[in-house]
Design an enzyme around this catalytic site. Structure first.
Site, PDB file in Angstrom:
ATOM      1  N   ILE A  97      -0.860 -58.227  27.301  1.00 40.99           N
ATOM      2  CA  ILE A  97      -0.088 -57.570  28.340  1.00 40.99           C
ATOM      3  C   ILE A  97      -0.422 -56.085  28.319  1.00 40.99           C
ATOM      4  CG2 ILE A  97       2.201 -57.007  29.196  1.00 40.99           C
ATOM      5  CD1 ILE A  97       1.533 -59.973  29.440  1.00 40.99           C
ATOM      6  N   LYS A  98      -0.813 -55.557  29.469  1.00 42.54           N
ATOM      7  CA  LYS A  98      -1.161 -54.141  29.560  1.00 42.54           C
ATOM      8  C   LYS A  98       0.093 -53.317  29.825  1.00 42.54           C
ATOM      9  CE  LYS A  98      -5.149 -52.858  31.379  1.00 42.54           C
ATOM     10  NZ  LYS A  98      -6.269 -52.680  32.349  1.00 42.54           N
ATOM     11  N   ILE A  99       0.312 -52.348  28.953  1.00 41.37           N
ATOM     12  CA  ILE A  99       1.453 -51.438  29.050  1.00 41.37           C
ATOM     13  C   ILE A  99       0.914 -50.005  28.994  1.00 41.37           C
ATOM     14  CG2 ILE A  99       3.556 -50.618  27.912  1.00 41.37           C
ATOM     15  CD1 ILE A  99       3.943 -53.441  26.806  1.00 41.37           C
TER      16      ILE A  99
END
Length: 369
Positions: free
Chosen positions: A140-142
């Site tokens: 998941i890109k944060i």
């Protein structure tokens, strides 16, 4: 051997900065895995906007979804399409993930850029996307914004892989590196496993040079500054890597490594050159080092395959890199101000791409209802 595959012998993974349904269906990703040793894929709102907003590759799937979900929002339709692509890419890379025992083979999907300054919203969306994609080789890109830092720690603590994006400064990178550690330590404190949790810290490169070079061309720093053109971003990346290597030796990290923790690899992003005067493989040739990733757009990947140079360059001449950064400071190029601006612009750019993407999907709705 492919020059791209040869990077693996130097400890650097190659990921593709692109995803598209037709490309996946035609076996394009599998070909790169087989021929070039590709081990990962990244996506972002700009990439999805280009893929979904143009052409008809997604229309049949969208029509079927709309029929089953009348009145669904543009966001719900986007997530359905994106999750389909991400699952396909993850399944293509699953043999890589299994062969490397969860150390690579990842596909990245971004939380909504609208949440860049919303810690709780980011944590919730990360968990939602993780559950919906339902693939162990998802990241998941944060964004590495101030609000993103505690979200990264919480998401890692929940056992979710994280690709930290929009990093430009060393101080921001250090904060997310420590957030990764905090998340792992929280799991250890609860007696939970940490050996199959992965993270990368996506450090953007070419955008820094574009901003610094514009300042130099405008006369900031005078003639002395001209010698720094095309060098500041690489020097900045080298110093980030130098900090990483030092931190990896620390007692705090070694305690986690003894329990099987994987290092949070630095990932070089924005590696296509924006200045046509620079070699098109500049940000690959100069940033090769162990325990790193380079995520590469297709055009730059083709260029490196044709005429890239493979050598251990990232850890070389750290003193020279320190000199470049100190000269940039002495000459008033304001690297800190540039990196702060780039974070704001990056969030704005991804939000605009997301606006355009949702608008394009909404516009398709009447024709597919």
């Amino acid at each position: 051997m492919s020059l791209l595959k040869d990077l693996g012998s130097h400890g650097q993974a190659v990921w593709l900065d692109f995803v598209d349904r037709k490309f996946l269906a035609d076996g394009g990703l599998q070909k790169l895995v087989d021929a070039d040793g590709l081990t990962g894929v990244t996506s972002n709102p700009s990439i999805f906007e280009k893929a979904m907003g143009h052409g008809d590759a997604y229309d049949a799937d969208l029509a079927a979804f709309d029929k089953a979900n009348p009145g669904a929002s543009a966001m719900a339709r986007y997530e359905h399409l994106a999750i389909g692509d991400i699952r396909t890419a993850a399944d293509t890379l699953r043999p890589v993930y299994d062969r490397l025992d969860a150390k690579d083979g990842y596909v990245s999907l971004e939380v909504s850029p609208y949440l860049a300054n919303d810690t709780d919203g980011t944590i919730a969306e990360a968990a939602k996307l993780w559950g919906e994609v339902d693939r162990p080789n998802l990241m998941i890109k944060i964004p590495g914004t101030p609000a993103g830092v505690p979200a990264i720690a919480a998401t890692i603590a929940a056992g979710i892989n994280v690709n930290v994006t929009l990093l430009f400064s060393i101080s921001a990178y250090q904060a997310v590196a420590l957030a990764y550690v905090e998340g792992l330590e929280a799991r250890v404190a609860r007696g939970e496993a940490i050996d199959r949790i992965a993270s990368v810290a996506s450090f953007f490169v070419s955008r820094i040079d574009a901003k610094i070079d514009d300042k130099i061309d405008a006369g900031v720093g005078g003639d002395d500054a001209k010698a720094l053109k095309g060098k500041v971003a690489i020097a900045n990346a080298k110093l980030a890597y130098d900090w990483y290597r030092d931190f990896a030796k620390s007692a705090r990290w070694q305690a986690l490594a003894a329990k099987g923790a994987q290092p949070q690899r630095l990932l070089w992003a924005s590696t296509g050159t924006k200045n046509p005067d620079y070699p098109d493989t500049l940000y690959l040739d100069t940033l090769i080092g162990a325990e790193t990733v380079n995520t590469v757009p297709p055009k730059t990947m083709d260029a490196f395959r044709d005429h890239g140079t493979v050598a251990d360059t990232l850890g070389a001449d750290i003193a020279g890199a320190r000199h470049v950064i100190s000269e940039a400071e002495r000459l008033g190029l304001d690297l800190d101000g540039v990196t702060d601006t780039l974070v704001e612009e990056g969030v704005g750019s991804f939000s605009k791409a997301f606006d355009d993407l949702l608008g394009a999907i909404a516009a398709k709705q009447p024709a597919t209802a």
